[in-house]
Design a protein around this motif. Structure first.
Motif, PDB file in Angstrom:
ATOM      1  N   GLU A   1       0.882  -1.177   0.000  1.00  0.00           N
ATOM      2  CA  GLU A   1       0.000   0.000   0.000  1.00  0.00           C
ATOM      3  C   GLU A   1       0.917   1.224   0.000  1.00  0.00           C
ATOM      4  O   GLU A   1       1.792   1.359   0.836  1.00  0.00           O
ATOM      5  CB  GLU A   1      -0.846  -0.062   1.275  1.00  0.00           C
ATOM      6  CG  GLU A   1      -1.706   1.136   1.517  1.00  0.00           C
ATOM      7  CD  GLU A   1      -2.299   1.082   2.938  1.00  0.00           C
ATOM      8  OE1 GLU A   1      -2.555  -0.023   3.472  1.00  0.00           O
ATOM      9  OE2 GLU A   1      -2.465   2.173   3.528  1.00  0.00           O
TER      10      GLU A   1
ATOM     11  N   THR B   1       1.052   5.376  -0.055  1.00  0.00           N
ATOM     12  CA  THR B   1       0.247   6.586   0.134  1.00  0.00           C
ATOM     13  C   THR B   1       1.066   7.796  -0.307  1.00  0.00           C
ATOM     14  O   THR B   1       2.235   7.928   0.063  1.00  0.00           O
ATOM     15  CB  THR B   1      -0.124   6.753   1.619  1.00  0.00           C
ATOM     16  OG1 THR B   1      -0.651   5.502   2.081  1.00  0.00           O
ATOM     17  CG2 THR B   1      -1.141   7.856   1.837  1.00  0.00           C
TER      18      THR B   1
ATOM     19  N   ASN C   1       1.395  11.413   0.363  1.00  0.00           N
ATOM     20  CA  ASN C   1       0.922  12.365   1.380  1.00  0.00           C
ATOM     21  C   ASN C   1       0.642  13.750   0.813  1.00  0.00           C
ATOM     22  O   ASN C   1       0.067  14.590   1.488  1.00  0.00           O
ATOM     23  CB  ASN C   1       1.942  12.476   2.519  1.00  0.00           C
ATOM     24  CG  ASN C   1       1.960  11.200   3.331  1.00  0.00           C
ATOM     25  OD1 ASN C   1       0.927  10.546   3.491  1.00  0.00           O
ATOM     26  ND2 ASN C   1       3.123  10.810   3.820  1.00  0.00           N
TER      27      ASN C   1
ATOM     28  N   GLU D   1      -3.957   9.122  -4.304  1.00  0.00           N
ATOM     29  CA  GLU D   1      -3.521   9.223  -2.909  1.00  0.00           C
ATOM     30  C   GLU D   1      -3.047   7.848  -2.438  1.00  0.00           C
ATOM     31  O   GLU D   1      -2.093   7.735  -1.693  1.00  0.00           O
ATOM     32  CB  GLU D   1      -4.665   9.725  -2.013  1.00  0.00           C
ATOM     33  CG  GLU D   1      -4.210   9.912  -0.570  1.00  0.00           C
ATOM     34  CD  GLU D   1      -5.273  10.506   0.342  1.00  0.00           C
ATOM     35  OE1 GLU D   1      -6.177  11.178  -0.184  1.00  0.00           O
ATOM     36  OE2 GLU D   1      -5.185  10.284   1.560  1.00  0.00           O
ATOM     37  N   LYS D   2      -3.751   6.851  -2.900  1.00  0.00           N
ATOM     38  CA  LYS D   2      -3.346   5.489  -2.509  1.00  0.00           C
ATOM     39  C   LYS D   2      -3.272   4.565  -3.721  1.00  0.00           C
ATOM     40  O   LYS D   2      -4.192   4.553  -4.543  1.00  0.00           O
ATOM     41  CB  LYS D   2      -4.371   4.896  -1.535  1.00  0.00           C
ATOM     42  CG  LYS D   2      -3.895   4.868  -0.101  1.00  0.00           C
ATOM     43  CD  LYS D   2      -4.808   4.042   0.748  1.00  0.00           C
ATOM     44  CE  LYS D   2      -4.858   4.490   2.195  1.00  0.00           C
ATOM     45  NZ  LYS D   2      -3.652   4.922   2.825  1.00  0.00           N
TER      46      LYS D   2
ATOM     47  N   THR E   1      -8.198   6.299  -4.860  1.00  0.00           N
ATOM     48  CA  THR E   1      -7.460   5.039  -4.643  1.00  0.00           C
ATOM     49  C   THR E   1      -7.585   4.130  -5.858  1.00  0.00           C
ATOM     50  O   THR E   1      -8.673   3.983  -6.413  1.00  0.00           O
ATOM     51  CB  THR E   1      -8.038   4.307  -3.406  1.00  0.00           C
ATOM     52  OG1 THR E   1      -7.901   5.171  -2.287  1.00  0.00           O
ATOM     53  CG2 THR E   1      -7.320   2.995  -3.142  1.00  0.00           C
TER      54      THR E   1
END
Lengths: 460, 405
Positions: free
Chosen positions: B324, B326, B328, B356-357, B335
């Motif tokens: 995963e 991310t 920031n 973002e993800k 996502t």
């Protein structure tokens, strides 16, 4: 265990030779040979070791029975039992699945197909045992009353799993008494190294080229199909004749004289000649134990010929393509005998046509699946594929000298050159030793770097 | 006299064979093959009867003879004398390929101009399974999750016709699979982008879309896939010139190891990468889900570019069950979930600029349930990114299918 493995060359063979020559009398020597042969066999096939021992023991006892009642009806009966036992044994272990599948196909039945693995070398050792009991009955050979000697004959590791098919009469005397002269040892070791080289340098690399050209990883083209089957033609010959040379060579090192099995088959000018030169101990077996008892040339010769060739095909494997391959030769021999005897008198042309027949024959031999066989023959004439592609050209270039070497080594020429240079006064013997050392070291190197190293005749 | 010399020579040769058997093993030669040496097998009644001892012993001898390095080098030399390799023709060799599953397939490798390229063999039956697996994945996704399928071709597909035609058409395979996908799965045309980029690339240029002796694509190649995906999602791709192009370590690649004995000591390749990582603020976490459903998180400080690893493992440090990532700097919650093989690893450094993800799931090692992961992350999009050879591995398609169950 296979001869062309590091385990065999670095561990097994040196250990056996050492123990063998440390043994002071023939009984110890036979014991060393029998025990090491059983280890050799069990290395690849531990579960079927018991079958080998049991089959040889039963035949050993039956042969004593045949001898005891020699000339009386009981002798014939025991022979019948022995032959039936051997045929049933090979029938169960080699042909049960094939026969059931064929029956299911013909009768549209659904008998469960037995899943029995093929015991290593069963076709070879069963034939040796069979020839022994028949020979005892025919009084062509004496009976062996020592099981140690008999198991030594049946299981002798040089020829146990891929021939040559040695008849008992050929080693009978050696089992009782044998003196290995230095000449025998030297000749044997040379034949062994030459056989090993044929296998490692020629057969294995031809096999790699064949796998690439006929395998599923690359495109089929007419060029690849022809080139692939030509490499297979050479792989088979050098694999099998290399194995036979190693076997005969080791036999001589141990004091036995096994019969030769190949005599440059690819220089033949007719199919008849080809079979006089290819796997001679098998042809000899079928001639003496099937063809002649059926009537030979005197009575129903054409029928006899076809029976022998259907059986020869079937001996090579439990699949219809082998039967077709056998009959293909049967029919060709028949036609040749009747109409084309004169053809062999034309040099070169007759060599080419014979090789064409042989190469096409190996095509039938190679594909056990009928659909694949059909597709392959389509490719040979360019049906459903291109004429060639980059794989074809690449394989031809990358193996050009290999192919040339194979053609050359298929003729007696290299041997003649070898014999000439090694007979030069003073330097010849050194050249011989250097060639031998270079070949052996090269083989060890090639085996260390090998990716594929199967023996083709193991599955028969 | 002859008989003495020949006999002595043969006995000396046998003695030498015994000597190499007892000599210390040449461990360096095994390490060079990127594997561990076979150990002496356990001797027991069971291993003897099953034949395991014998085959184990044979492998042990092969791996542990002394002078193994020199012997294999000599073996390669011998092989090279069997023929020649015209520069224009190159060389086709047979090899095996596996993608980290249990299956191993026969494959051809084409060696041409210092490149080693896998040759594709189309398998229609398995393609069907591949498409079915994707359709099954689609059926367990909520309707609002957009699903994409990207199949990435390999470099031989873009070679000149004479070379390309020695394999089956990868384009045909991708087209056939795309045509079997349900209407709610969008096919992403990485093929077209790669083809256009390959055609506009100067023939002798050093940097390419694919590594020379590895089966993967480079970050430049992956950029083509990224552009193709962005086109379908309607987002703008970042400009690769916004990032500094850096040079990583030398490496050879996995295909080199397979073709080594047929090559004449090629130079190692340089790994180039666009330093996305130092421009942004990323957090990685890896996770494994065990058969009993329990989980373990690890690799919290792992980088996107792992310079401690060799070759293609540089990207994300290799494959993990779940990764995963991310970003920031992006706070829109967007996502994307990617079900993938290793090809996605070089694509991720581009994707992290738009989401973002980014959540990667590798069906080869992921033992959990996709539905649960979808509930956990609520992705907006899900893409299945694999290289085209995965459609020839039956067990990979089964694994792909299993995660939907």
């Amino acid at each position: 265990m296979v001869f062309s493995s590091l385990t065999f060359l670095c561990v097994f063979l040196p250990a056996v030779l050492l123990l063998y020559y440390l043994s002071k009398n023939i009984t110890y020597k036979n014991a060393v040979l029998a025990v090491s042969s059983l280890i050799f066999y069990a290395w690849g096939e531990p579960s079927f070791l018991i079958l080998l021992i049991a089959a040889s023991f039963i035949n050993f006892l039956l042969a004593i029975g045949i001898d005891k009642f020699q000339g009386r009806w009981q002798s014939k009966l025991i022979l019948g039992i022995a032959v039936a036992f051997d045929i049933i044994m090979i029938g169960i272990f080699k042909y049960a699945a094939f026969l059931t599948e064929s029956a299911n196909l013909v009768f549209r039945s659904s008998f469960p197909v037995p899943e029995i693995g093929l015991p290593l070398g069963i076709s070879f050792y069963t034939f040796q045992i069979l020839s022994y009991v028949v020979d005892v009955y025919r009084k062509d050979t004496g009976v062996q009353r020592s099981y140690l000697k008999f198991i030594t004959f049946v299981s002798m590791f040089p020829q146990l799993i891929a021939g040559p098919i040695v008849r008992y009469s050929q080693v009978e005397k050696s089992l009782e008494k044998r003196n290995v002269r230095l000449n025998d040892f030297a000749d044997g070791s040379r034949q062994f190294v030459m056989g090993l080289s044929k296998k490692v340098f020629l057969a294995n690399y031809c096999g790699e080229a064949k796998d690439l050209l006929l395998g599923s990883a690359t495109h089929a083209t007419a060029g690849s199909a022809w080139l692939g089957i030509i490499f297979y033609t050479f792989q088979l010959y050098f694999d099998f004749s290399g194995y036979s040379d190693m076997a005969i060579g080791m036999g001589r090192m141990l004091g036995f004289h096994f019969p030769e099995n190949f005599n440059y088959p690819y220089i033949s000018r007719s199919v008849t000649e080809f079979w006089r030169r290819w796997h001679m101990t098998l042809s000899g077996f079928f001639r003496d134990y099937v063809y002649i008892p059926l009537g030979g040339n005197r009575k129903w010769w054409a029928r006899n010929l076809l029976i022998v060739w259907a059986l020869t095909g079937l001996w090579h494997g439990a699949s219809w393509n082998f039967v077709i391959w056998g009959l293909y030769y049967g029919v060709l021999l028949l036609i040749e005998k009747l109409f084309f005897k004169w053809w062999a008198k034309i040099p070169v042309l007759s060599n080419i046509t014979t090789m064409l027949v042989v190469v096409v024959g190996w095509g039938i031999f190679y594909f056990t699946d009928f659909n694949e066989l059909k597709t392959f023959f389509g490719y040979l004439v360019g049906y459903g594929c291109q004429a060639y592609d980059i794989t074809t050209i690449s394989a031809l270039c990358a193996n050009a000298w290999l192919l040339a070497a194979c053609i050359l080594v298929s003729t007696p020429l290299p041997r003649a050159i070898y014999e000439y240079i090694t007979s030069i006064k003073y330097v010849g013997v050194f050249l011989e030793c250097i060639i031998m050392a270079a070949m052996f070291v090269g083989c060890i190197a090639a085996l260390t770097g090998a990716t594929s190293n199967p023996f083709l005749y193991f599955r028969f | 006299m002859r008989k003495y010399f020949v006999t002595i020579t043969f006995l000396l040769l046998l003695a030498a064979s015994v000597y190499i058997f007892f000599s210390p093993a040449d461990t360096a030669s095994i390490e060079a093959e990127n594997r561990e040496a076979a150990e002496l097998p356990e001797l027991s009644a069971e291993t003897l009867i099953s034949g395991e001892f014998a085959s184990g012993f044979d492998s042990y001898v092969n791996d542990n003879v002394g002078f193994r390095g020199q012997l294999t080098a000599l073996s390669d030399d011998i092989k090279s004398y069997f023929g020649f390799t015209p520069k224009l023709v190159g060389k086709v060799i047979s090899s095996t390929s596996d993608i980290g599953t249990d299956e191993t397939l026969e494959t051809g490798l084409m060696l041409l101009n210092g490149r080693v390229m896998e040759m594709f063999s189309k398998k229609p039956e398995i393609e069907k399974k591949y498409a079915e697996a994707l359709n099954n994945i689609r059926s367990v996704l909520p309707d609002n999750v957009k699903m994409y399928s990207m199949l990435v071709p390999t470099q031989l597909e873009f070679a000149k016709p004479i070379y390309r035609n020695a394999q089956d058409s990868q384009e045909q395979c991708i087209e056939d699979i795309d045509s079997m996908l349900s209407a709610s799965i969008t096919a992403v045309d990485a093929y077209g982008r790669l083809k256009a980029a390959e055609e506009s690339r100067p023939e002798d240029s050093e940097d390419g879309l694919y590594f020379k002796m590895d089966h993967h694509w480079t970050m430049d190649g992956a950029y083509c896939g990224y552009e193709a995906l962005m086109e379908k999602t309607g987002m703008n791709p970042v400009d690769k010139n916004d990032f500094e192009l850096k040079q990583g370590e030398d490496f050879y690649g996995t295909l080199y190891l397979k073709a080594k004995s047929d090559m004449e000591d090629p130079e190692p390749e340089k790994l180039y990468y666009y330093d996305v990582e130092s421009e942004g603020d990323f957090e990685l976490v890896m996770r494994v889900v065990y058969d009993d459903g329990s989980e373990l998180e690890y690799g919290q400080d792992a980088p996107i570019f792992d310079s401690t690893k060799d070759g293609y493992l540089f990207f994300l440090g290799g494959d993990q069950p779940i990764i995963e990532i991310t970003n920031n700097k992006i706070k829109d919650g967007k996502t994307i979930m990617i079900i993938k093989d290793s090809y996605a690893n070089a694509l991720v450094p581009w994707l992290v600029n738009n989401y973002e993800k980014v959540v990667l799931i590798d069906p080869r090692s992921f033992k959990g349930s996709l539905t649960k992961e979808v509930e956990r992350y609520s992705p907006d999009e899900l893409a299945v990114v694999n290289y085209v050879f995965t459609t020839t591995f039956s067990d990979y398609c089964e694994l792909l299918n299993d995660i939907a169950e």
